[in-house]
Design a protein around this motif. Structure first.
Motif, PDB file in Angstrom:
ATOM      1  N   SER A   1     -11.786 -43.574  39.984  1.00  0.00           N
ATOM      2  CA  SER A   1     -10.474 -43.518  39.320  1.00  0.00           C
ATOM      3  C   SER A   1     -10.612 -43.292  37.821  1.00  0.00           C
ATOM      4  CB  SER A   1      -9.670 -44.786  39.602  1.00  0.00           C
ATOM      5  OG  SER A   1     -10.349 -45.919  39.110  1.00  0.00           O
ATOM      6  N   GLY A   2     -11.717 -43.751  37.232  1.00  0.00           N
ATOM      7  CA  GLY A   2     -11.924 -43.515  35.803  1.00  0.00           C
ATOM      8  C   GLY A   2     -11.946 -42.019  35.508  1.00  0.00           C
ATOM      9  N   ALA A   3     -12.483 -41.232  36.470  1.00  0.00           N
ATOM     10  CA  ALA A   3     -12.538 -39.779  36.265  1.00  0.00           C
ATOM     11  C   ALA A   3     -11.124 -39.214  36.140  1.00  0.00           C
ATOM     12  CB  ALA A   3     -13.284 -39.104  37.414  1.00  0.00           C
ATOM     13  N   LEU A   4     -10.166 -39.792  36.865  1.00  0.00           N
ATOM     14  CA  LEU A   4      -8.785 -39.291  36.764  1.00  0.00           C
ATOM     15  C   LEU A   4      -8.217 -39.537  35.373  1.00  0.00           C
ATOM     16  CD1 LEU A   4      -7.324 -40.333  40.235  1.00  0.00           C
ATOM     17  CD2 LEU A   4      -7.851 -38.019  39.449  1.00  0.00           C
ATOM     18  N   TYR A   5      -8.482 -40.733  34.809  1.00  0.00           N
ATOM     19  CA  TYR A   5      -8.015 -41.009  33.441  1.00  0.00           C
ATOM     20  C   TYR A   5      -8.733 -40.102  32.445  1.00  0.00           C
ATOM     21  CZ  TYR A   5      -5.361 -44.849  35.316  1.00  0.00           C
ATOM     22  OH  TYR A   5      -4.441 -45.568  36.031  1.00  0.00           O
ATOM     23  N   ARG A   6     -10.009 -39.863  32.704  1.00  0.00           N
ATOM     24  CA  ARG A   6     -10.762 -38.948  31.833  1.00  0.00           C
ATOM     25  C   ARG A   6     -10.185 -37.531  31.919  1.00  0.00           C
ATOM     26  NH1 ARG A   6     -16.002 -40.620  30.179  1.00  0.00           N
ATOM     27  NH2 ARG A   6     -16.287 -42.839  30.624  1.00  0.00           N
ATOM     28  N   LEU A   7      -9.791 -37.125  33.132  1.00  0.00           N
ATOM     29  CA  LEU A   7      -9.231 -35.781  33.313  1.00  0.00           C
ATOM     30  C   LEU A   7      -7.902 -35.630  32.583  1.00  0.00           C
ATOM     31  CD1 LEU A   7     -10.240 -35.362  37.038  1.00  0.00           C
ATOM     32  CD2 LEU A   7     -10.805 -33.719  35.228  1.00  0.00           C
TER      33      LEU A   7
ATOM     34  N   TRP B   1      -1.062 -46.500  28.852  1.00  0.00           N
ATOM     35  CA  TRP B   1       0.343 -46.081  28.902  1.00  0.00           C
ATOM     36  C   TRP B   1       0.903 -46.198  30.322  1.00  0.00           C
ATOM     37  CZ3 TRP B   1      -1.032 -41.026  25.859  1.00  0.00           C
ATOM     38  CH2 TRP B   1      -1.242 -41.358  24.518  1.00  0.00           C
ATOM     39  N   PRO B   2       1.882 -47.066  30.539  1.00  0.00           N
ATOM     40  CA  PRO B   2       2.426 -47.264  31.892  1.00  0.00           C
ATOM     41  C   PRO B   2       2.849 -45.972  32.610  1.00  0.00           C
ATOM     42  CG  PRO B   2       3.251 -48.980  30.431  1.00  0.00           C
ATOM     43  CD  PRO B   2       2.494 -48.007  29.558  1.00  0.00           C
ATOM     44  N   PRO B   3       3.508 -45.003  31.933  1.00  0.00           N
ATOM     45  CA  PRO B   3       3.910 -43.804  32.692  1.00  0.00           C
ATOM     46  C   PRO B   3       2.707 -43.008  33.208  1.00  0.00           C
ATOM     47  CG  PRO B   3       5.163 -43.977  30.656  1.00  0.00           C
ATOM     48  CD  PRO B   3       4.057 -44.981  30.556  1.00  0.00           C
ATOM     49  N   VAL B   4       1.596 -43.044  32.477  1.00  0.00           N
ATOM     50  CA  VAL B   4       0.388 -42.345  32.953  1.00  0.00           C
ATOM     51  C   VAL B   4      -0.155 -43.071  34.182  1.00  0.00           C
ATOM     52  CG1 VAL B   4      -2.016 -41.767  32.402  1.00  0.00           C
ATOM     53  CG2 VAL B   4      -0.208 -41.324  30.721  1.00  0.00           C
ATOM     54  N   ARG B   5      -0.207 -44.386  34.111  1.00  0.00           N
ATOM     55  CA  ARG B   5      -0.717 -45.166  35.247  1.00  0.00           C
ATOM     56  C   ARG B   5       0.169 -44.955  36.470  1.00  0.00           C
ATOM     57  NH1 ARG B   5      -4.898 -48.063  33.334  1.00  0.00           N
ATOM     58  NH2 ARG B   5      -5.272 -48.713  35.463  1.00  0.00           N
ATOM     59  N   ALA B   6       1.496 -44.945  36.243  1.00  0.00           N
ATOM     60  CA  ALA B   6       2.424 -44.763  37.365  1.00  0.00           C
ATOM     61  C   ALA B   6       2.215 -43.385  37.981  1.00  0.00           C
ATOM     62  CB  ALA B   6       3.862 -44.928  36.877  1.00  0.00           C
ATOM     63  N   ALA B   7       2.014 -42.377  37.145  1.00  0.00           N
ATOM     64  CA  ALA B   7       1.846 -41.012  37.654  1.00  0.00           C
ATOM     65  C   ALA B   7       0.570 -40.882  38.485  1.00  0.00           C
ATOM     66  CB  ALA B   7       1.827 -40.018  36.496  1.00  0.00           C
TER      67      ALA B   7
END
Ligand code: DC
Length: 231
Positions: A39-45, A110-116
């Motif tokens: 999942s860290g890769a998704l935040y990195r992306l 950022w909550p909207p990023v996490r929600a997305a």
């Protein structure tokens, strides 16, 4: 939105940067023949896509939109090494850059990023099972996971491991600078308002300080055997 118990078994492995989660998760997934979510890769992306598009680094909405729409795929090359694609480009090496990691830590607050990213992450739960590696896998994304591990290691050991990894890749970063960055990132990841880094109440804590990768993998597999999750 609350997740119901996933139809396929999920093992979550959460913990701070440098705790060895990535390596352990991959080995456990390989041993079980299960899928892997990094999942860290998704935040990195998200952070990388923002950089590439020249987004305002402070724009929450623009990054959340990217988190929703970016086209990503995870695969392996002929030798079995991980390959990550963003909009058709191979970004395997770029997402691991330290500046992208720092960007990921910012957008992850950022909550909207996490929600997305929530549904995107849950879609990785495919038969026969999933090993999910991250910070909030057991607390938020897969609360119904059959086994939840929280992997830790001392801050010194985590900095030393990261230093070795970067050195092996040819990056010259000082150990002192890395220790500072790890401490900063730990603080930001564990004090943010949304999905802070903390063990799920039902997580089993493994301290990997001084343990080999093989020993940690064996401990995780043994915990699953004890619970009759696999033989
Ligand atoms: O594990 P990593 O270093 O690739 O993660 C990059 C950043 O993403 C890290 O600072 C924390 C964040 N992250 C998160 O907030 N939640 C996750 N499930 C995974 C990573």
């Amino acid at each position: 939105m609350a997740e119901t118990r996933p139809l396929v078994p999920v093992v979550t492995i959460d913990g701070p940067s440098g705790s060895g989660k990535g390596t352990i998760s991959r080995r456990v997934a390989d041993q079980l023949g299960w899928h892997l979510l990094d999942s860290g890769a998704l935040y990195r992306l998200v952070a990388l896509a923002g950089l590439d598009r020249g987004l305002d680094p402070e724009s929450v909405a623009a990054h959340a939109a990217l988190a929703e729409t970016m086209r990503v795929s995870f695969g392996a090359d002929a030798a079995g090494a991980e390959r990550v694609n963003l909009e058709g480009q191979d970004v395997t090496a770029r997402i691991r850059l330290e500046e992208v990691g720092q960007g990921a830590s910012r957008v992850a607050a950022w909550p909207p990023v996490r929600a997305a990213l929530l549904e995107r992450q849950r879609r990785f739960a495919e038969p026969p099972g999933l090993v999910a590696d991250g910070r909030d896998m057991g607390t938020v994304v897969f609360p119904g996971a059959v086994l939840k591990i929280f992997l830790t290691a001392s801050a010194e050991e985590r900095a030393a491991r990261r230093h070795k990894q970067l050195k092996d890749k040819g990056s010259a970063v000082s150990l002192a600078a890395l220790s500072r960055e790890i401490a900063e990132r730990d603080l930001r990841d564990s004090t943010r308002a949304v999905a802070p880094l903390r063990p799920a109440e039902d997580a089993l804590i493994i301290d990997s300080t001084g343990l080999s990768v093989a020993a940690v993998v064996e401990r995780v597999l043994e915990l699953g055997r004890q619970r009759s999750l696999w033989s």
